[in-house]
Design a protein around this motif. Structure first.
Motif, PDB file in Angstrom:
ATOM      1  N   ILE A   1      -3.856  -5.106  -4.900  1.00 37.63           N
ATOM      2  CA  ILE A   1      -4.689  -4.380  -3.942  1.00 37.63           C
ATOM      3  C   ILE A   1      -3.933  -3.186  -3.375  1.00 37.63           C
ATOM      4  N   LEU A   2      -2.651  -3.395  -3.053  1.00 33.38           N
ATOM      5  CA  LEU A   2      -1.860  -2.323  -2.450  1.00 33.38           C
ATOM      6  C   LEU A   2      -1.579  -1.180  -3.423  1.00 33.38           C
ATOM      7  N   ASP A   3      -1.806  -1.393  -4.711  1.00 33.13           N
ATOM      8  CA  ASP A   3      -1.728  -0.287  -5.665  1.00 33.13           C
ATOM      9  C   ASP A   3      -2.916   0.663  -5.524  1.00 33.13           C
ATOM     10  N   VAL A   4      -3.994   0.172  -4.877  1.00 33.74           N
ATOM     11  CA  VAL A   4      -5.246   0.938  -4.816  1.00 33.74           C
ATOM     12  C   VAL A   4      -5.581   1.391  -3.399  1.00 33.74           C
ATOM     13  N   CYS A   5      -5.394   0.500  -2.418  1.00 35.94           N
ATOM     14  CA  CYS A   5      -5.876   0.802  -1.062  1.00 35.94           C
ATOM     15  C   CYS A   5      -5.138  -0.060  -0.046  1.00 35.94           C
ATOM     16  N   ASP A   6      -5.511   0.102   1.217  1.00 37.59           N
ATOM     17  CA  ASP A   6      -4.954  -0.716   2.282  1.00 37.59           C
ATOM     18  C   ASP A   6      -5.474  -2.146   2.187  1.00 37.59           C
ATOM     19  N   LEU A   7      -4.722  -3.081   2.775  1.00 40.59           N
ATOM     20  CA  LEU A   7      -5.058  -4.500   2.727  1.00 40.59           C
ATOM     21  C   LEU A   7      -5.158  -5.052   4.140  1.00 40.59           C
ATOM     22  N   PHE A   8      -6.257  -5.761   4.401  1.00 43.04           N
ATOM     23  CA  PHE A   8      -6.480  -6.401   5.698  1.00 43.04           C
ATOM     24  C   PHE A   8      -6.403  -7.911   5.483  1.00 43.04           C
ATOM     25  N   ILE A   9      -5.413  -8.551   6.078  1.00 38.54           N
ATOM     26  CA  ILE A   9      -5.164  -9.974   5.846  1.00 38.54           C
ATOM     27  C   ILE A   9      -5.812 -10.806   6.943  1.00 38.54           C
ATOM     28  N   GLY A  10      -6.760 -11.645   6.544  1.00 37.55           N
ATOM     29  CA  GLY A  10      -7.391 -12.566   7.479  1.00 37.55           C
ATOM     30  C   GLY A  10      -6.762 -13.940   7.466  1.00 37.55           C
TER      31      GLY A  10
ATOM     32  N   ALA B   1      -8.197  -0.729  11.724  1.00 37.05           N
ATOM     33  CA  ALA B   1      -7.344  -0.778  10.531  1.00 37.05           C
ATOM     34  C   ALA B   1      -7.323   0.581   9.836  1.00 37.05           C
ATOM     35  N   LYS B   2      -6.740   1.547  10.484  1.00 40.21           N
ATOM     36  CA  LYS B   2      -6.625   2.888   9.903  1.00 40.21           C
ATOM     37  C   LYS B   2      -5.589   3.684  10.693  1.00 40.21           C
ATOM     38  N   GLY B   3      -4.996   4.650  10.022  1.00 31.26           N
ATOM     39  CA  GLY B   3      -4.111   5.594  10.700  1.00 31.26           C
ATOM     40  C   GLY B   3      -2.700   5.126  10.943  1.00 31.26           C
ATOM     41  N   HIS B   4      -2.306   3.966  10.400  1.00 32.90           N
ATOM     42  CA  HIS B   4      -0.953   3.469  10.590  1.00 32.90           C
ATOM     43  C   HIS B   4      -0.066   3.847   9.402  1.00 32.90           C
ATOM     44  N   THR B   5       1.227   3.760   9.626  1.00 30.13           N
ATOM     45  CA  THR B   5       2.188   4.024   8.553  1.00 30.13           C
ATOM     46  C   THR B   5       2.340   2.767   7.689  1.00 30.13           C
ATOM     47  N   ALA B   6       2.989   2.925   6.548  1.00 26.84           N
ATOM     48  CA  ALA B   6       3.204   1.806   5.642  1.00 26.84           C
ATOM     49  C   ALA B   6       3.959   0.682   6.356  1.00 26.84           C
ATOM     50  N   GLY B   7       3.689  -0.545   5.926  1.00 26.78           N
ATOM     51  CA  GLY B   7       4.284  -1.715   6.560  1.00 26.78           C
ATOM     52  C   GLY B   7       3.202  -2.673   7.006  1.00 26.78           C
ATOM     53  N   ILE B   8       3.568  -3.632   7.849  1.00 23.49           N
ATOM     54  CA  ILE B   8       2.652  -4.652   8.333  1.00 23.49           C
ATOM     55  C   ILE B   8       2.376  -4.412   9.806  1.00 23.49           C
ATOM     56  N   HIS B   9       1.097  -4.349  10.169  1.00 24.19           N
ATOM     57  CA  HIS B   9       0.702  -4.071  11.549  1.00 24.19           C
ATOM     58  C   HIS B   9      -0.368  -5.063  12.003  1.00 24.19           C
ATOM     59  N   VAL B  10      -0.199  -5.612  13.197  1.00 26.19           N
ATOM     60  CA  VAL B  10      -1.213  -6.479  13.804  1.00 26.19           C
ATOM     61  C   VAL B  10      -2.206  -5.599  14.544  1.00 26.19           C
ATOM     62  N   VAL B  11      -3.506  -5.782  14.262  1.00 26.09           N
ATOM     63  CA  VAL B  11      -4.538  -4.955  14.912  1.00 26.09           C
ATOM     64  C   VAL B  11      -5.621  -5.842  15.496  1.00 26.09           C
TER      65      VAL B  11
ATOM     66  N   LYS C   1       6.039  -3.433  -1.632  1.00 28.79           N
ATOM     67  CA  LYS C   1       4.930  -2.737  -2.285  1.00 28.79           C
ATOM     68  C   LYS C   1       4.277  -1.732  -1.337  1.00 28.79           C
ATOM     69  N   SER C   2       4.126  -2.098  -0.069  1.00 25.89           N
ATOM     70  CA  SER C   2       3.534  -1.192   0.910  1.00 25.89           C
ATOM     71  C   SER C   2       4.367   0.081   1.041  1.00 25.89           C
ATOM     72  N   MET C   3       5.682  -0.072   1.106  1.00 26.10           N
ATOM     73  CA  MET C   3       6.558   1.091   1.231  1.00 26.10           C
ATOM     74  C   MET C   3       6.500   1.961  -0.016  1.00 26.10           C
ATOM     75  N   GLU C   4       6.389   1.341  -1.182  1.00 29.84           N
ATOM     76  CA  GLU C   4       6.352   2.102  -2.431  1.00 29.84           C
ATOM     77  C   GLU C   4       5.032   2.848  -2.608  1.00 29.84           C
ATOM     78  N   SER C   5       3.934   2.199  -2.233  1.00 26.39           N
ATOM     79  CA  SER C   5       2.608   2.780  -2.476  1.00 26.39           C
ATOM     80  C   SER C   5       2.123   3.646  -1.320  1.00 26.39           C
ATOM     81  N   GLY C   6       2.677   3.426  -0.130  1.00 28.53           N
ATOM     82  CA  GLY C   6       2.191   4.126   1.052  1.00 28.53           C
ATOM     83  C   GLY C   6       0.955   3.493   1.663  1.00 28.53           C
TER      84      GLY C   6
ATOM     85  N   PRO D   1       9.341 -15.005   0.414  1.00 28.88           N
ATOM     86  CA  PRO D   1       9.377 -14.099  -0.751  1.00 28.88           C
ATOM     87  C   PRO D   1       8.114 -13.248  -0.886  1.00 28.88           C
ATOM     88  N   LEU D   2       6.951 -13.835  -0.542  1.00 29.23           N
ATOM     89  CA  LEU D   2       5.706 -13.061  -0.612  1.00 29.23           C
ATOM     90  C   LEU D   2       5.700 -11.957   0.437  1.00 29.23           C
ATOM     91  N   GLU D   3       6.115 -12.280   1.651  1.00 33.14           N
ATOM     92  CA  GLU D   3       6.168 -11.251   2.695  1.00 33.14           C
ATOM     93  C   GLU D   3       7.076 -10.102   2.258  1.00 33.14           C
TER      94      GLU D   3
END
Length: 305
Positions: free
Chosen positions: A99-108, A295-305, A125-130, A117-119
């Motif tokens: 998913i992160l190769d294509v777009c942003d991901l919202f984790i429920g 869920a928009k306008g943030h930099t790459a990485g993991i953000h709680v919204v 991947k987020s840092m690489e793809s933006g 390891p998954l985190e």
């Protein structure tokens, strides 16, 4: 340019892909579809995917069949701006990086991130793809404040207690057997049962459907994380119409007056209306919609919204 960034004809709705069509997924789908009738709308749902397609058959014409895709890859070909996961932590494990190769991901299902390891892979991947990873705060109140305190290393301890009716838990072994055994032992059918007390990381593995607020707390208090944030899971037969989430945070000691030390302390209690047997309370459903709007306008990485 991202499709929803094109403002040639005014602000464009965010293109949403939805993974999961259970209680939460159906609520979100209905909300997104109602948005279509508005002249100015925040969202356009472009695909729906569920691990089992049989759930769609009972909806017939009540559900736009053109939205249904048979694979996540087929959905990603429709170029969403954001994929919203409302299914199961395994879905994040299997498809998160794609998913992160294509777009942003919202984790429920943020309990997925308790698997270190998954985190790490998703952050990389987020840092690489933006692309950005968003985590819904759900039933966790005060996440923004805890993030700010954690950034300044001001969180010394965080304990999250969740109380539900025994029939509102969906547990893995050995917690499932423990709850059954303890219920059979008690003389008073209104007696509380402590199912678990300890680090959140292990609890996320044993009760991935039930402890998303605890996972959110571990992500928000990043320097404590899943190993130091404490979780308590309590079965309370008196809670026939609600779930209760208690959050207790301690900060640093401060010297006041004549060398007297006082500790910064916060305790909040959230009561969330919910029927017996439902994992997600009604207020949490609405909270999800608000989180997706942010869920928009943030930099790459993991953000709680």
């Amino acid at each position: 340019m991202r499709r929803n960034a094109d403002t040639t004809f005014g602000p464009q709705p965010m293109r949403i892909g939805l993974l999961g069509f259970g209680h939460l997924g159906q609520f979100l789908c209905a909300h997104f579809e109602r948005e279509r009738t508005k002249p100015m709308r925040d969202f356009d749902i472009v695909f729906i995917w569920n691990r089992s397609t049989t759930i769609f058959t009972k909806y017939g014409k009540d559900l736009n069949q053109e939205l249904i895709v048979s694979t996540v890859q087929e959905g990603l070909q429709r170029l969403p701006d954001l994929v919203v996961e409302a299914a199961h932590p395994d879905v994040i494990r299997i498809y998160g990086e794609q998913i992160l190769d294509v777009c942003d991901l919202f984790i429920g299902s943020p309990t997925a991130l308790a698997f270190a390891p998954l985190e790490a892979r998703l952050r990389k991947k987020s840092m690489e793809s933006g692309q950005v990873i968003y985590v819904a705060n759900g039933a966790f109140c005060g996440a923004d404040d805890i993030v700010k305190m954690s950034e300044r290393d001001l969180v010394r301890s965080l304990t999250i207690t969740m109380r539900k009716h025994p029939d509102s838990f969906k547990l893995s072994e050995p917690l499932r057997s423990k709850l059954i055994h303890e219920r059979a032992k008690v003389d008073n059918d209104q007696e509380e049962i402590v199912i678990y007390s300890g680090p959140v990381r292990e609890l996320c593995r044993l009760a991935p459907h039930n402890v998303n607020p605890m996972a959110v707390g571990a992500i928000a208090a990043e320097h404590l994380g899943f190993d130091q944030v404490q979780g308590r899971l309590i079965a309370d037969p008196s809670l026939i119409d609600r779930h209760v989430v208690e959050i207790e945070l301690c900060g640093p000691e401060t010297v006041i007056g004549d060398k007297k030390k006082t500790t910064f302390h916060i305790k909040s209690v959230r009561t969330n209306p919910a029927e017996i047997g439902y994992i997600t309370g009604t207020a949490t459903l609405l909270s999800f919609v608000s989180s997706i709007k942010h869920a928009k306008g943030h930099t790459a990485g993991i953000h709680v919204v």
